[in-house]
Design a protein around this motif. Structure first.
Motif, mmCIF file in Angstrom:
data_model
loop_
_atom_site.group_PDB
_atom_site.id
_atom_site.type_symbol
_atom_site.label_atom_id
_atom_site.label_comp_id
_atom_site.label_asym_id
_atom_site.label_seq_id
_atom_site.Cartn_x
_atom_site.Cartn_y
_atom_site.Cartn_z
ATOM 1 N N ILE A 36 0.846 -1.153 0.053
ATOM 2 C CA ILE A 36 -0.182 -0.040 -0.058
ATOM 3 C C ILE A 36 0.630 1.418 0.021
ATOM 4 C CG2 ILE A 36 -1.732 1.244 1.237
ATOM 5 C CD1 ILE A 36 -2.597 -1.488 2.489
ATOM 6 N N GLN A 37 0.777 2.167 -1.033
ATOM 7 C CA GLN A 37 1.598 3.015 -1.151
ATOM 8 C C GLN A 37 0.955 4.442 -1.835
ATOM 9 O OE1 GLN A 37 4.318 1.268 -3.757
ATOM 10 N NE2 GLN A 37 2.912 0.758 -5.172
ATOM 11 N N ALA A 38 1.489 5.645 -1.567
ATOM 12 C CA ALA A 38 0.926 6.755 -2.124
ATOM 13 C C ALA A 38 1.591 6.854 -3.520
ATOM 14 C CB ALA A 38 1.390 8.054 -1.321
ATOM 15 N N ARG B 230 -9.155 7.076 -4.478
ATOM 16 C CA ARG B 230 -9.069 8.628 -4.145
ATOM 17 C C ARG B 230 -8.636 8.544 -2.658
ATOM 18 N NH1 ARG B 230 -12.093 13.068 -6.903
ATOM 19 N NH2 ARG B 230 -11.752 13.803 -4.582
ATOM 20 N N PHE B 231 -7.578 9.574 -2.385
ATOM 21 C CA PHE B 231 -6.972 9.798 -1.122
ATOM 22 C C PHE B 231 -7.971 10.221 -0.033
ATOM 23 C CE2 PHE B 231 -7.181 14.087 -2.180
ATOM 24 C CZ PHE B 231 -7.303 14.942 -1.250
ATOM 25 N N THR C 51 -3.333 17.424 -9.203
ATOM 26 C CA THR C 51 -2.589 17.435 -7.846
ATOM 27 C C THR C 51 -2.912 16.706 -6.675
ATOM 28 O OG1 THR C 51 -3.861 19.378 -7.185
ATOM 29 C CG2 THR C 51 -1.917 19.919 -8.296
ATOM 30 N N ASP C 52 -3.984 15.804 -6.989
ATOM 31 C CA ASP C 52 -4.417 15.035 -6.032
ATOM 32 C C ASP C 52 -3.515 13.749 -5.898
ATOM 33 O OD1 ASP C 52 -6.491 16.290 -5.210
ATOM 34 O OD2 ASP C 52 -8.224 15.214 -6.542
ATOM 35 N N PRO C 53 -3.278 13.188 -4.516
ATOM 36 C CA PRO C 53 -2.590 11.855 -4.383
ATOM 37 C C PRO C 53 -3.671 10.724 -4.588
ATOM 38 C CG PRO C 53 -2.961 13.034 -2.335
ATOM 39 C CD PRO C 53 -3.383 13.914 -3.542
ATOM 40 N N ILE C 54 -2.911 9.743 -4.903
ATOM 41 C CA ILE C 54 -3.642 8.370 -5.024
ATOM 42 C C ILE C 54 -3.198 7.287 -3.963
ATOM 43 C CG2 ILE C 54 -3.919 6.491 -6.522
ATOM 44 C CD1 ILE C 54 -6.018 8.465 -7.081
#
Length: 237
Positions: free
Chosen positions: A181-183, A225-226, A199-202
């Protein structure tokens, strides 16, 4: 699912339905043990799980109090759960459907060969699915499976539950899964299908599932989605 997880699910649902109102006390552990035909240790593990989620607070000598909100406002799935989204959401009586973005049979590149321990001449399914929960975009899945292990896969199956087909129709026996599990940064697929901003992280779950005979069944990357979904780990001593 373990006995204490099943009990925690029932108590969690009772809290949601206000059968155990906020600021009230849960029944004594001895009464819960009698109701669920379980040991006191099993009930304690169930309460520990709910405590970790922030749904209850247990204090020695004072009982277990229902709190007014959970620890996290986003949905959290057990990090050890790999049997598929449909099975997970059925317990919560929520609808799941799938949009098939890509369904193809191809030969694996070097990366997929290494992940699935197959050769360049062994065909794989390449699947991209958008999973919707209650009609809202939820997870974007990128899946690879060896064709010889999963014969006769169809779009109709993909629109429902692949794991139901694997377990019930093909009678495959699962041994476990390795998950990372990672960003990550959102890509063009995430932005299109999960409505992410550039610009959104996942939150990505990279997974390899293996069978009891040692064969590798699946390599996948699930994109979340974060601000929608997280993963939880319960560490009981």
């Amino acid at each position: 699912m373990t006995k204490y997880e099943q009990i925690a699910d029932i108590i969690r649902e009772r809290i949601k339905k206000n059968e155990y109102p906020v600021h009230s006390q849960l029944p004594k552990q001895s009464l819960l043990a009698e109701e669920f035909s379980a040991s006191r240790e099993t009930i304690k593990k169930a309460i520990d799980l709910l405590t970790m989620e922030g749904l209850v607070y247990a204090q020695r000598g004072s009982g277990t109090v229902v709190l007014n909100r959970p620890f996290s406002q986003k949905e959290a799935s057990p990090a050890t759960e790999y049997y598929g989204l449909t099975a997970l959401m059925e317990k919560e009586e929520r609808s799941v459907d799938s949009d098939i973005i890509l369904f193809d049979v191809t030969f694996p590149n070097q990366h997929i060969q290494e992940k699935l321990h197959i050769t360049a001449t062994q065909a794989v399914y390449h699947i991209i699915r958008l999973r919707r929960v209650d009609n809202q975009p939820y997870i974007l899945e990128h899946i690879y499976m060896p064709v010889h292990l999963v014969p006769h896969l169809t779009e109709d199956i993909l629109k429902q539950s692949i794991y139901d087909y694997l377990k019930n129709e093909l009678d495959l026996k699962f041994a476990g899964a390795y998950r990372m599990i990672q960003a990550d940064k959102s890509d063009s697929f995430d932005q299109t299908y999960l409505n992410c901003e550039v610009t959104d992280p996942i939150l990505e779950v990279e997974q390899v599932v293996y069978l009891k005979n040692g064969q590798l069944l699946e390599y996948s990357r699930s994109r979340n989605r974060f601000d929608v979904r997280g993963y939880s780990v319960l560490d009981l001593q």
